[in-house]
Scaffold this active site. Structure first.
Site, mmCIF file in Angstrom:
data_model
loop_
_atom_site.group_PDB
_atom_site.id
_atom_site.type_symbol
_atom_site.label_atom_id
_atom_site.label_comp_id
_atom_site.label_asym_id
_atom_site.label_seq_id
_atom_site.Cartn_x
_atom_site.Cartn_y
_atom_site.Cartn_z
ATOM 1 N N GLU A 244 0.782 -1.034 0.032
ATOM 2 C CA GLU A 244 -0.044 -0.040 -0.022
ATOM 3 C C GLU A 244 0.927 1.203 0.002
ATOM 4 O O GLU A 244 1.729 1.280 0.806
ATOM 5 C CB GLU A 244 -0.829 -0.093 1.058
ATOM 6 C CG GLU A 244 -2.115 1.048 1.077
ATOM 7 C CD GLU A 244 -1.721 2.138 1.914
ATOM 8 O OE1 GLU A 244 -1.231 3.235 1.282
ATOM 9 O OE2 GLU A 244 -2.098 2.341 3.255
ATOM 10 N N CYS A 281 -1.707 8.120 4.747
ATOM 11 C CA CYS A 281 -1.834 7.807 3.342
ATOM 12 C C CYS A 281 -3.195 8.137 2.728
ATOM 13 O O CYS A 281 -3.380 8.247 1.468
ATOM 14 C CB CYS A 281 -1.738 6.614 3.094
ATOM 15 S SG CYS A 281 -2.695 5.362 4.326
#
Lengths: 507, 507
Positions: A244, A281
């Site tokens: 990720e 994120c």
């Protein structure tokens, strides 16, 4: 080599009693992990659920120490770290519930039957653990995406021993977290190797080359993912890397939303892009606001908030330096500085939050690059019809968010949803992408460069990364796992093509 | 460049009116595929199920022509090809049933709720199509793993337009299969690009580099997989390659099984390793038989069958040559020739079936290499306790098979199951690995080098390769896909963590 730790609040480095794990040490730990798999398997789903609950309890019982340790290593505030530790415990408890439910096994039974191609044998399928996995801790989540994070919880739930490469931003937090997990394992008479931490960059590369390691999971940068993939490519047998990799998370405010609740949206945007120093994120890095009076008022409100904000401590020097050079690069690329308070630059890795602005025709690929930290670029658009094409130039993201008001064009909303559906993993309506709910239906992933594959790293289904299917053909009843025997009805299964919900669930 | 076709029965090459697809042609087709995605999406699950049923009907209505064309290009007999075409039709119909069932969407709803971390938003998740996919046709299954094969059926079911790189062993079959699929698309007023075939090695590499292509699927060799992966690695954005790469499929016959039903097992083994000229990825290449009188009788029976067999036509010259050099290499590595009939070597790519034998202590990694074609190596063991260690030296396989009799040691059986569980994707009891049932619970995959990831290429769950999760947060009802609205109950869903079976199923 000795491991050091740095307090980002003052930038001072301190020695620790940890040493970097050498090649032999990594091999020993990988061997222990391989042998520990049998114990996790023997525990069964119920036993592993008990283990996960015990880990959650162990983390909470050490809350004060864990939070204080993490605060000194990350500069993230106590409130945030308290909440993150709660999230870590929730993650372990969620996977305990996933295990008790049993649907994650995807158990399926096809009884022997005549088919147009002749007699079809009895075939039964369910998911089994991949084997030991490597997890790379993230700098920005010392608990929830590190040693005691969601990757570890889902891997242990799956039955996979887990070796975590500790992030150099928080080695002592990593060690204390590993102690908390290992204590829960020992209380259940478990062996060494169920969970272990290794330290140092070289240890991470060595780890994914160990033959017993069957998968790797990373939350980090594209550069880190490429380095790990290069190490994996040295293996004779490839293993999956679930990565990720961050995201710019565009957010669109339509004209009536800006006009009718601009102040509220300014509050929300400011909180979302500065929370945890913007080191999430899911931070919204690009906000598309209308070039009209409503948009002007919204930008004014944001300017006021940013100008009044104090300095924010970033996690480490590398992130601080990248933030400052990223902000400069955005200005060079044509973004106008809207607000950036003066701060005391002497205080460790402290930076000022930054608000930039660009007109839509000036939106270039230099400006759509992610800048990790408390920075947001406002993009002013003149007409909603310009948005589709503009968003198509923004890299795919973990999330895409849309704020609309009752007077906004529903056709425009639908078009935006289509764009975000193709280019993100989660579409947020009238809200903000930060604050990812940990639940059954959550998805945290998206097309490259958000993630490298079709998986999620948050939510109940993240367990699927560490499992593989196995089929039994014409097996005698006594050779089958309990979950695949005819009389077992405690879990959801597909029998002869029909989904049957679990009945008589285990406690 | 013109495409040629070769009849393996006589080795003669014939011209065709097909040309290799050049770079521009591939780009055009990939563009059409990208645009066709909307049509597949608009069809919805029910519409796509109708399309798949129509494709099955279209294939069957062209059965005589398709089978004759394939026979001249592959040398596989009419009975086998007839049955394979039936299997191809079954695959399309199975995915129609998968669509109507709807469980494959993994639809999940978490209603807004208070959590220990504060208010949790409404989150809904389901799987959505990846976008256009590339499929590489296999030489050995001109229907079931080629243009009209399971990869295509599962990709179209998922909603992904499919571009198939035709295998050079059967270009005319590929074109005729594409015609059959495209005819069904046209009958539903579908556009170009829903399914297309491209021709030539260069076209395959070009295909996976097209930005619109979002995944690739291959049934083939490790060398082919590496070449395709190298082309994918040239992309800015990686895409998954789902590769099924063949396997040696060990089969163990325990002493009492050999003693009590050796003749029956000899029949089964012979049929399994010579079916379709041994050109099946599930062919048993290694049979572990006891070094005792029961094992001797079994080997004698196998010797008789092989010696009495005729020549077998292989698919192409490359496979024929690899078979012959593979058989020679096995003999050089110490395997004894047990039986190999004399055959007429002039008849195209015809070869003799081959039975080899080795004693367990002589089992080396040269001997455990896969040899595609009608060849099996018998490995003679003295004691069942030797088997665990021996099987650990055999590369992981798609399947592992165990034959046992009532007098055999159940502890030994359980140990073998554990070995095969760790090193294969399907464990077969008292049966043979060939003849893969196409059904809900099937799994066709396994640890490397069987496959490159944790997927299946056969069975209902193979659709998962072409889907990715997408989440909607706080979406207004009207923006949600039907399957995620509260009142929709036609499909199995997980609602607030509970599995609910679909009720009121669509027809």
């Amino acid at each position: 080599m000795k491991v050091t730790t740095t307090d980002p609040r003052d930038g001072r480095q301190h020695p620790t009693d940890l040493t970097e794990t050498d090649e032999a040490g990594v091999a020993t730990i990988a061997g222990q992990a391989f042998r520990a798999a049998q114990w996790l398997s023997d525990l069964g789903r119920t036993g592993r659920a008990q283990l996960l609950d015990a880990v959650a309890g162990s983390l909470e019982s050490r809350r004060a120490d864990l939070v204080a340790t993490a605060e000194a290593e990350t500069g993230l505030g106590q409130a945030r770290l308290d909440s993150e530790l709660t999230r870590a415990a929730i993650q372990f408890r969620m996977f305990a519930a996933v295990l008790r439910d049993g649907g994650y096994l995807e158990a399926a039974i096809d009884h022997a039957a005549d088919t147009p191609l002749g007699p079809g044998p009895d075939v039964r399928r369910m998911l089994v653990p991949l084997g030991p996995v490597a997890v790379f801790g993230a700098s920005n989540f010392p608990f929830a995406f590190s040693v005691a994070g969601g990757d570890t919880a889902s891997a242990l739930a799956a039955g996979c021993p887990t070796v975590v490469k500790a992030h150099p931003s928080h080695p002592l937090t990593s060690r204390a977290s590993a102690d908390a997990v290992e204590s829960a394992v020992r209380d259940l008479d478990g062996p060494d190797g169920v969970l272990a931490a290794v330290y140092g960059e070289q240890a991470g590369r060595s780890l994914v080359r160990q033959p017993t390691i069957r998968a790797a999971a990373l939350t980090g940068s594209i550069g880190a993912a490429r380095a790990i993939q290069a190490a994996i490519d040295e293996r004779a047998d490839p293993i999956p890397l679930y990565a990720e990799l961050g995201s710019v998370n565009p957010i669109v405010v339509l004209p009536d939303a800006a006009a009718s609740r601009g102040d509220q949206i300014a509050d929300g945007l400011f909180a979302s892009f500065t929370a945890s120093g913007g080191q999430l994120c899911t931070k919204p890095g690009l906000a598309f606001l209308p070039a009209d009076p409503g948009g002007d008022r919204l930008v004014d409100a944001l300017r006021g908030k940013v100008a009044a904000a104090g300095g924010m401590v970033l996690l480490n020097q590398r992130i601080r330096d990248a933030y400052e050079s990223g902000a400069n690069a955005l200005e060079k690329a044509g973004a106008r500085l809207v607000a950036q308070p003066r701060i005391d630059a002497d205080a460790g890795f402290t930076v000022a939050p930054t608000l930039l602005e660009v007109d839509l025709p000036g939106l270039t690929t230099e400006i759509t690059d992610e800048c990790f930290g408390p920075l947001m670029v406002v993009v002013r658009y003149r007409d909603v019809t310009e948005l589709d094409a503009a968003l198509a130039t923004v890299p795919p993201s973990l999330t895409g968010s849309i704020h609309s008001g009752p007077e906004d064009d529903t056709v425009a909303v639908r078009r935006l949803v289509d764009v975000f559906a193709a280019r993100s993993g989660r579409i947020v309506f009238d809200g903000y992408p930060t604050g990812v709910r940990v639940s059954w239906a959550q998805h945290h992933g998206g097309p490259w460069p958000s993630t490298n594959a079709v998986h999620t790293s948050v939510g109940a289904t993240s367990i699927r990364r560490f499992l593989r299917p196995l089929a039994w053909q014409n097996a005698p009843e006594w050779m089958l796992p309990a979950e695949l025997r005819d009389e077992y009805t405690a879990i959801p299964r597909r029998v002869d093509g029909r989904w049957l919900p679990g009945i008589d669930r285990q406690p």
